[in-house]
Write a protein that holds these residues in place. Structure first.
Motif, mmCIF file in Angstrom:
data_model
loop_
_atom_site.group_PDB
_atom_site.id
_atom_site.type_symbol
_atom_site.label_atom_id
_atom_site.label_comp_id
_atom_site.label_asym_id
_atom_site.label_seq_id
_atom_site.Cartn_x
_atom_site.Cartn_y
_atom_site.Cartn_z
ATOM 1 N N SER A 127 0.849 -1.190 0.000
ATOM 2 C CA SER A 127 0.000 0.000 0.000
ATOM 3 C C SER A 127 0.886 1.242 0.000
ATOM 4 C CB SER A 127 -0.888 0.009 1.249
ATOM 5 O OG SER A 127 -0.081 0.160 2.418
ATOM 6 N N GLU A 128 0.315 2.395 -0.312
ATOM 7 C CA GLU A 128 1.089 3.642 -0.326
ATOM 8 C C GLU A 128 1.667 3.936 1.047
ATOM 9 O OE1 GLU A 128 2.074 5.437 -2.903
ATOM 10 O OE2 GLU A 128 1.100 3.950 -4.171
ATOM 11 N N ALA A 129 0.875 3.681 2.088
ATOM 12 C CA ALA A 129 1.344 3.942 3.454
ATOM 13 C C ALA A 129 2.531 3.046 3.791
ATOM 14 C CB ALA A 129 0.211 3.710 4.451
ATOM 15 N N TRP A 130 2.435 1.783 3.388
ATOM 16 C CA TRP A 130 3.534 0.857 3.698
ATOM 17 C C TRP A 130 4.772 1.172 2.862
ATOM 18 C CZ3 TRP A 130 4.516 -1.797 7.773
ATOM 19 C CH2 TRP A 130 5.530 -2.758 7.755
ATOM 20 N N ARG A 131 4.593 1.591 1.636
ATOM 21 C CA ARG A 131 5.742 1.999 0.817
ATOM 22 C C ARG A 131 6.506 3.139 1.500
ATOM 23 N NH1 ARG A 131 3.359 2.063 -5.432
ATOM 24 N NH2 ARG A 131 3.055 -0.192 -5.600
ATOM 25 N N SER A 132 5.779 4.115 1.994
ATOM 26 C CA SER A 132 6.418 5.247 2.681
ATOM 27 C C SER A 132 7.185 4.765 3.903
ATOM 28 C CB SER A 132 5.376 6.286 3.105
ATOM 29 O OG SER A 132 4.761 6.855 1.978
ATOM 30 N N HIS A 133 6.570 3.827 4.644
ATOM 31 C CA HIS A 133 7.219 3.289 5.839
ATOM 32 C C HIS A 133 8.501 2.528 5.486
ATOM 33 C CE1 HIS A 133 7.851 1.470 9.699
ATOM 34 N NE2 HIS A 133 7.673 0.252 9.212
ATOM 35 N N VAL A 134 8.420 1.696 4.450
ATOM 36 C CA VAL A 134 9.592 0.914 4.027
ATOM 37 C C VAL A 134 10.729 1.841 3.604
ATOM 38 C CG1 VAL A 134 10.436 -0.617 2.196
ATOM 39 C CG2 VAL A 134 8.328 -1.173 3.413
ATOM 40 N N VAL A 135 10.416 2.859 2.831
ATOM 41 C CA VAL A 135 11.431 3.816 2.388
ATOM 42 C C VAL A 135 12.060 4.518 3.586
ATOM 43 C CG1 VAL A 135 11.782 6.004 1.169
ATOM 44 C CG2 VAL A 135 10.498 4.156 0.076
ATOM 45 N N ASP A 136 11.244 4.952 4.540
ATOM 46 C CA ASP A 136 11.771 5.611 5.744
ATOM 47 C C ASP A 136 12.694 4.676 6.527
ATOM 48 O OD1 ASP A 136 10.491 7.973 5.240
ATOM 49 O OD2 ASP A 136 8.765 7.545 6.532
ATOM 50 N N MET A 137 12.293 3.409 6.659
ATOM 51 C CA MET A 137 13.104 2.438 7.388
ATOM 52 C C MET A 137 14.448 2.208 6.698
ATOM 53 S SD MET A 137 12.089 0.836 10.237
ATOM 54 C CE MET A 137 12.669 -0.849 10.126
ATOM 55 N N LEU A 138 14.426 2.047 5.380
ATOM 56 C CA LEU A 138 15.672 1.819 4.647
ATOM 57 C C LEU A 138 16.594 3.032 4.723
ATOM 58 C CD1 LEU A 138 14.268 -0.108 1.562
ATOM 59 C CD2 LEU A 138 15.822 -1.019 3.291
ATOM 60 N N LYS A 139 16.013 4.225 4.689
ATOM 61 C CA LYS A 139 16.819 5.446 4.787
ATOM 62 C C LYS A 139 17.510 5.549 6.144
ATOM 63 C CE LYS A 139 14.949 9.366 3.671
ATOM 64 N NZ LYS A 139 13.868 10.377 3.555
ATOM 65 N N THR A 140 16.766 5.239 7.207
ATOM 66 C CA THR A 140 17.309 5.437 8.556
ATOM 67 C C THR A 140 18.141 4.258 9.049
ATOM 68 O OG1 THR A 140 15.230 4.616 9.493
ATOM 69 C CG2 THR A 140 15.458 7.000 9.243
ATOM 70 N N THR A 141 18.033 3.119 8.380
ATOM 71 C CA THR A 141 18.836 1.969 8.798
ATOM 72 C C THR A 141 19.966 1.694 7.806
ATOM 73 O OG1 THR A 141 17.252 0.480 7.706
ATOM 74 C CG2 THR A 141 16.968 0.863 10.070
ATOM 75 N N TYR A 142 19.598 1.280 6.586
ATOM 76 C CA TYR A 142 20.617 0.838 5.631
ATOM 77 C C TYR A 142 21.355 1.988 4.956
ATOM 78 C CZ TYR A 142 22.823 -1.831 1.889
ATOM 79 O OH TYR A 142 23.738 -2.394 1.030
ATOM 80 N N LEU A 143 20.623 2.913 4.355
ATOM 81 C CA LEU A 143 21.285 3.980 3.601
ATOM 82 C C LEU A 143 22.120 4.882 4.494
ATOM 83 C CD1 LEU A 143 18.760 5.204 0.878
ATOM 84 C CD2 LEU A 143 20.446 3.383 0.778
ATOM 85 N N LYS A 144 21.758 4.979 5.738
ATOM 86 C CA LYS A 144 22.491 5.834 6.684
ATOM 87 C C LYS A 144 23.941 5.387 6.819
ATOM 88 C CE LYS A 144 22.042 7.708 11.367
ATOM 89 N NZ LYS A 144 21.238 7.623 12.615
ATOM 90 N N ASP A 145 24.164 4.069 6.868
ATOM 91 C CA ASP A 145 25.527 3.521 6.943
ATOM 92 C C ASP A 145 25.481 2.068 6.490
ATOM 93 O OD1 ASP A 145 28.120 2.728 7.483
ATOM 94 O OD2 ASP A 145 28.247 3.856 9.361
ATOM 95 N N LYS A 146 25.604 1.866 5.177
ATOM 96 C CA LYS A 146 25.475 0.527 4.603
ATOM 97 C C LYS A 146 26.513 -0.441 5.159
ATOM 98 C CE LYS A 146 23.752 2.209 0.131
ATOM 99 N NZ LYS A 146 23.997 2.210 -1.314
ATOM 100 N N ILE A 147 27.756 0.016 5.212
ATOM 101 C CA ILE A 147 28.843 -0.871 5.640
ATOM 102 C C ILE A 147 28.629 -1.317 7.079
ATOM 103 C CG2 ILE A 147 31.316 -0.993 6.101
ATOM 104 C CD1 ILE A 147 31.718 0.907 3.708
ATOM 105 N N ALA A 148 28.219 -0.384 7.951
ATOM 106 C CA ALA A 148 28.015 -0.712 9.359
ATOM 107 C C ALA A 148 26.894 -1.727 9.533
ATOM 108 C CB ALA A 148 27.705 0.556 10.152
ATOM 109 N N LEU A 149 25.786 -1.551 8.799
ATOM 110 C CA LEU A 149 24.665 -2.480 8.933
ATOM 111 C C LEU A 149 25.045 -3.859 8.403
ATOM 112 C CD1 LEU A 149 20.941 -1.979 8.609
ATOM 113 C CD2 LEU A 149 21.951 -3.696 7.113
ATOM 114 N N ARG A 150 25.716 -3.917 7.245
ATOM 115 C CA ARG A 150 26.122 -5.215 6.693
ATOM 116 C C ARG A 150 27.101 -5.922 7.623
ATOM 117 N NH1 ARG A 150 26.391 -2.528 1.218
ATOM 118 N NH2 ARG A 150 28.647 -2.376 1.529
ATOM 119 N N SER A 151 27.959 -5.152 8.252
ATOM 120 C CA SER A 151 28.935 -5.734 9.173
ATOM 121 C C SER A 151 28.263 -6.261 10.432
ATOM 122 C CB SER A 151 29.987 -4.679 9.539
ATOM 123 O OG SER A 151 30.852 -5.170 10.532
#
Length: 435
Positions: free
Chosen positions: A404-428
């Motif tokens: 849904s549109e609401a869930w898409r927004s949530h997923v994007v926010d989560m990826l921005k604040t977790t993965y995109l913020k520091d990809k190497i740190a999260l993968r490690s």
């Protein structure tokens, strides 16, 4: 493969699709790109500016010509266009094979000097040539043991360098060659284009590379893992050639058979079983548990606005939906697994329901197939959209289509604040990966 042609701008705006690409906006580079397109029999782009990935694929050019496979017409023999050596640092954003990115990296690394010299004056293009021209069944995929980069250049600098090299050899070896004015004049002409070929390595040194383990979009998604004594294919059993192609050499596993797939990954040392040594420091099971809860929220309240969601809100939601959570079973199972690992240092994996085993494991970080293995694991844990995005973008984009549109927004926010913020740190931290 799911075409990204109509993905919402939300993904693009946040660089979750086609992120980190290289802008091409200088007229001479656009002109060179068009020369490569013409060599492939394609129409030149009218765009004055577009972005490219490591292979030279451009989402804007793909949209313009209405074909996302313009560099991958049959899903094999992938085409490439190299305008600059800096493409080596880019991702590959559209491909039928998961190892296209690695093959391009190896080719550009091994031939760095030639690529540096050639792209000063010319565009490099060609095909990553497989041993098959099209894929009709699994045997076609299994017959690809190596690939050869067929390399050309628009101004034929490569051909002229090879010709100049032969004339230089003649000059050295034939006593009277220096009297041949026509030959000397030709050498001068060629040198104006190629420069001093003793200093400029214009011909690639290595063009043949091994085709190792991979995922491919063919037949709805298929994995090939290679071990010394056997090749293992994991796919939907409806794939043409399943259990028929080379049964004496190839082991076939249904991607629906969680138990067999898990046993394969464990027996070949591709996964880390849940042990306190890595589970407790990584926060892996806590991450899985949170993803399970968020997925239950999506399923039960798909249009809920989750902008202000925090840990306290999630805990309150958990308390208020105990029946739903217990019926699903994954969250209580993960909590029980955490307690068992804390008490005994490990868990009796054979006593775990096969599908749930994938919630507890990750790829062994030092195994060459770590990324591919994590991709396969993510197919069994679709609730963890972060793992899906990191290792299995095609699967993530397919899932995203159904949100849904609401869930898409949530997923994007989560990826921005977790993965995109520091990809190497999260993968490690979560997966133990250092690259």
């Amino acid at each position: 493969m799911v075409s990204p042609a109509h993905k919402p701008d939300l993904l693009r705006d946040n660089e979750l699709i086609y992120g980190r690409l290289l802008p091409v906006d200088e007229p001479h580079l656009v002109e060179r790109y068009n020369k490569a397109l013409a060599a492939f029999g394609l129409k030149p782009t009218k765009l004055k500016s577009f972005d490219i990935d490591r292979t030279g694929f451009s989402p804007q050019v793909a949209e313009e010509c209405g074909d996302y496979d313009y560099l991958d017409p049959n899903g094999v023999n992938r085409r490439f266009i190299i305008l600059t050596p800096s493409q080596i640092d880019l991702p590959v954003v559209h491909t039928a094979f998961s190892n296209t990115s690695q093959l391009m990296f190896e080719f550009m690394t091994k031939n760095q000097r030639a690529i540096n010299a050639l792209t000063i004056k010319d565009v490099i293009y060609g095909e990553i040539e497989d041993s098959v021209s099209e894929v009709n069944d699994i045997e076609d995929l299994l017959s690809i043991n190596q690939v050869e980069f067929k390399v050309l250049s628009a101004e034929d600098v490569l051909g002229k360098a090879a010709e100049l090299g032969k004339l230089v050899d003649r000059l050295k070896q034939e006593p009277d060659a220096w009297r041949n004015d026509a030959m000397l004049n030709r050498m001068v002409e060629l040198a104006k284009v190629c420069g001093d070929i003793r200093e400029n390595a214009l011909v690639p040194d290595q063009v043949i590379f091994r085709h190792n383990a991979f995922w491919t979009s063919h037949f709805g998604g298929l994995y090939v893992f290679i071990d010394p004594d056997v090749t293992t294919v994991i796919s939907d059993p409806s794939a043409p050639g399943f259990r028929r192609s080379r049964p004496w050499q190839v082991s076939y596993l249904s991607i629906r058979d969680a138990e067999s797939v898990f046993k394969f990954l464990a027996s070949t040392g591709r996964i880390e079983l849940p042990r306190a040594s890595w589970v407790e420091t990584s926060g892996y099971l806590e991450h899985r548990a949170e993803m399970v809860i968020r997925d239950l929220i999506r399923k039960s309240e798909p249009d809920r606005n989750l902008t202000e969601v925090d840990k306290v809100w999630l805990q309150t939601w958990i308390h208020g939906h105990a029946e739903l959570i217990n019926k699903d079973g994954a969250f209580p199972f993960l909590n029980a697994a955490k307690r068992e690992i804390k008490q005994f240092g490990q868990i009796r994996i054979d006593e775990v329901f096969p599908q749930q085993r994938f919630l507890l494991v990750r790829a062994r970080p030092d195994h060459p197939d770590a990324w591919l293995t994590n991709r396969l694991i993510s197919d069994f844990v679709p609730s963890d959209f972060i793992s899906r995005y990191v290792f299995n973008k095609q699967g993530f984009y397919r899932d995203y289509e159904g949100y849904s549109e609401a869930w898409r927004s949530h997923v994007v926010d989560m990826l921005k604040t977790t993965y995109l913020k520091d990809k190497i740190a999260l993968r490690s931290r979560l997966y133990g990966l250092t690259d």
